[in-house]
Design a protein around this motif. Structure first.
Motif, PDB file in Angstrom:
ATOM      1  N   MET B 370       0.801  -1.222   0.000  1.00  0.00           N
ATOM      2  CA  MET B 370       0.000   0.000   0.000  1.00  0.00           C
ATOM      3  C   MET B 370       0.829   1.265   0.000  1.00  0.00           C
ATOM      4  O   MET B 370       0.296   2.343  -0.162  1.00  0.00           O
ATOM      5  CB  MET B 370      -0.944   0.011   1.189  1.00  0.00           C
ATOM      6  N   LEU B 371       2.129   1.171   0.212  1.00  0.00           N
ATOM      7  CA  LEU B 371       2.891   2.405   0.388  1.00  0.00           C
ATOM      8  C   LEU B 371       2.875   3.267  -0.862  1.00  0.00           C
ATOM      9  O   LEU B 371       2.816   4.487  -0.778  1.00  0.00           O
ATOM     10  CB  LEU B 371       4.319   2.097   0.841  1.00  0.00           C
ATOM     11  N   LYS B 372       2.896   2.620  -2.030  1.00  0.00           N
ATOM     12  CA  LYS B 372       2.800   3.406  -3.263  1.00  0.00           C
ATOM     13  C   LYS B 372       1.477   4.157  -3.336  1.00  0.00           C
ATOM     14  O   LYS B 372       1.432   5.310  -3.742  1.00  0.00           O
ATOM     15  CB  LYS B 372       2.907   2.480  -4.477  1.00  0.00           C
ATOM     16  N   ALA B 374      -0.375   5.079  -0.806  1.00  0.00           N
ATOM     17  CA  ALA B 374      -0.403   6.124   0.219  1.00  0.00           C
ATOM     18  C   ALA B 374       0.457   7.317  -0.175  1.00  0.00           C
ATOM     19  O   ALA B 374       0.114   8.459   0.112  1.00  0.00           O
ATOM     20  CB  ALA B 374       0.067   5.556   1.560  1.00  0.00           C
ATOM     21  N   MET B 375       1.567   7.060  -0.860  1.00  0.00           N
ATOM     22  CA  MET B 375       2.466   8.159  -1.255  1.00  0.00           C
ATOM     23  C   MET B 375       1.746   9.182  -2.111  1.00  0.00           C
ATOM     24  O   MET B 375       1.966  10.373  -1.995  1.00  0.00           O
ATOM     25  CB  MET B 375       3.645   7.610  -2.075  1.00  0.00           C
TER      26      MET B 375
END
Lengths: 404, 404
Positions: B370-372, B374-375
């Motif tokens: 999910m970090l992409k 969220a970024m």
């Protein structure tokens, strides 16, 4: 040299360059601007892993499992998070696997603990549907060699997590431009001095320090100076490690308007000394050895707007930002703006969403006493040159100052 | 104890109180929350003063002045900024006055230098219209006894300037809540360690440190711990000066889900251990001696949303904010959300203004990686319980994460 606002902005933006990079510990990097494009040197996840606590097996063997007709497999291994499989899965076998642990060789699915009954080494699978989906595949989120975060990215929570995943414990970020602040004027006293007749406190440096921080710069308070060329010049020279020098006061025509003289004394090349906008018309800019000098009005309304229009975009560029301008949208006047406008004008305002329109209302107190207006404003109305008074319902351009 | 999201939020908000106040030097107060209501102990401007460089006189005497018929006055005094008038104005006299200087007794107007011709002591006024407007009246912006800035105000540039005007060199601000962060899981290693098989780096603490800062808190990194009750408990006890304790990992059902056991060992009263939302269902909360404990999932997507929904409002209240919730608006789906929804779901998204509508698009990669998402996200789509797949054009509620 009086210039148009757009010309002044162009002159300054063309003269400044982005700051050098520095390495900073990742935990200190929140809201900093990334100074490198980060490429992954690995896949992420770095291995096929389990997203849940359960059992790994060959997915096809359990597809038809149900509580009435469970599929019984033999447990051959136990893989904790942080551990590694010691055995490969073959027909009829399964391994206990924890969240985050590597999928053993041969396994093509995982079933969560809640859908199993365990009796010694025998594991009954009660529901085997979708087992193959319970594997996070190596490289699914990031592949080796992928450009994951671009130079110029603002480090928010997601970026912070991503840089941690990639092991960037000390990423390059752009150094913050250092901005020296001096308030000039013999009537100005430091804020912790007792107020005596004829004096007022230095509010401009504090207001500007926050504006500088918002633009990604770091403010340095050099204090205040009386209306004296040598004193001001001496203070400016004392901050030789700064990138930008901002004074307030002494910028307009008159006996005590000294900043032009200070620039001459310091060998600063004057770029312009008036910009056609209101408020903020009296404003000087100069350059020496690649360092920028801004001479703002001592009037807080004028200083704030001059900084907003001239200082902020310049600092945003220096700080390594990709976007230097605030967002602009259209709004509808909810109350009139009664003044005729000659030079382009900026008006503190509050805007809000109402049905499908953005409504906007000029703050009550404009003019010299502007701090109250600025405190509550979330927008600036842009009034073009040579505008008549504007009535309720007029469409105007507004600059958004914060989340509206 | 599984609870609804709204219940979980209410439980936490009812248990926390606003932090104690501390005095901080004004130059360090940008973005802090004011801990006192500031009342002015003086008028501002503190005296009638001139907004420009020029001449002070009785306004009525010069109203009719023109270049053809100048009014000639006799200069009797010279009032620099920071100085004080030594003579009162009477009929036929004028005093030279600088920007910011006090208006002399008897004067009711000021004319700017550019509209005068000076010959020794004789001052010819060429245009006397509006002289009476060129006086900033004592108390015009602020009157003595006025409540100027309310407790709970965020200190932006305008507030910073205002507090300086009022001489608040060390205002009371609310202390930032201190938040201890621990990443648990035997597969987790510090970000500056070499990556070895089966291990991944601690990204959750970094992501959360930024989320904590955004909510007005101060994060303290306590490092990471393996899946061991004693080790986690010991780390938590080491940060006794913290107000909130957040762990990631070990929060869901399974062998290595230890946080519930850690709470028991520490005497932390469990408030709930599951919240009906996705992602972020596995989340524990507990309280001991008025200090809050949150046990988030080790999955970054779940941890981020659980913090956003449960940790953030609580920290906003503790930090002294008046508004604890992010703004919510309506948006129109620009691409479909294809999953059926059981429990209330939050989806990372990007929204933008298009004509009169706000359009919103779910980020491509959701789920575990999910970090992409969220970024790049500037919004979360809120999908109500028991929703079917949602097609293009569906109106949805969105939570704005930043300036959209």
């Amino acid at each position: 040299m009086s210039v148009k606002l757009e010309t002044a902005q162009e002159i300054l933006l063309n003269l400044v360059t982005v700051m050098p990079k520095e390495r900073v510990a990742l935990q200190e990097c929140w809201q900093r601007i990334l100074g490198e494009t980060v490429t992954s040197d690995m896949d992420f996840p770095p291995f096929n892993r389990s997203p849940l606590d359960g059992y790994a097996m060959i997915a096809e063997e359990v597809t038809a499992a149900s509580p009435e007709n469970p599929v019984i497999l033999k447990q051959i291994d136990y893989i904790p998070a942080g551990g590694n499989p010691s055995k490969a899965i073959s027909a009829g076998t399964t391994s206990r696997i924890m969240t985050g642990a590597p999928i053993p060789p041969g396994a093509t699915g995982v079933i969560r603990l809640e859908d199993t009954i365990v009796n010694g080494d025998n594991v009954s699978i009660l529901d085997g549907r979708g087992a193959e989906k319970n594997i996070c595949l190596q490289g699914d989120e990031i592949f080796q060699g992928e450009e994951v975060v671009a130079q110029g990215t603002i480090i928010n929570a997601g970026v912070m997590g991503m840089l941690a995943v990639l092991g960037k414990s000390r990423p390059y970020v752009f150094r913050k431009p250092r901005v020296a602040l001096i308030a000039t004027g013999s009537e100005i006293i430091p804020i912790d001095y007792p107020l005596v007749p004829g004096k007022i406190r230095n509010s401009n440096s504090y207001m500007l320090s926050a504006q500088v921080a918002e633009a990604g710069g770091q403010a340095l308070f050099l204090g205040n100076a009386s209306d004296n060329i040598d004193e001001i010049a001496h203070l400016l020279e004392s901050a030789s490690d700064c990138d930008v020098f901002i004074t307030t006061g002494g910028a307009s025509v008159g006996d005590y308007d000294l900043i032009g003289e200070v620039y001459k004394k310091l060998g600063v090349t004057l770029l312009f000394d008036r910009v056609s906008m209101k408020p903020g018309m009296p404003v000087l800019a100069g350059v020496r050895d690649g360092k920028l000098f801004l001479g703002l009005s001592g009037n807080p309304a004028a200083a704030a707007i001059s900084f907003e229009q001239l200082g902020r975009p310049m600092l945003m560029k220096m700080a390594g930002r990709k976007v230097w301008w605030r967002p602009r949208i259209k709004g509808i006047l909810a109350s009139p703006f009664k003044k005729k406008t000659g030079d382009k004008r900026f008006v503190w305002a509050r805007c809000w969403q109402a049905d499908t329109d953005i409504l906007v209302e000029p703050s009550r107190a404009q003019g010299n006493g502007m701090l109250k207006s600025a405190m509550a404003a979330n927008a600036l109305i842009v009034i073009p040159e040579d505008s008549p008074p504007l009535g309720v319902g007029t469409e105007v351009e507004i600059i958004l100052l914060a989340d509206a």
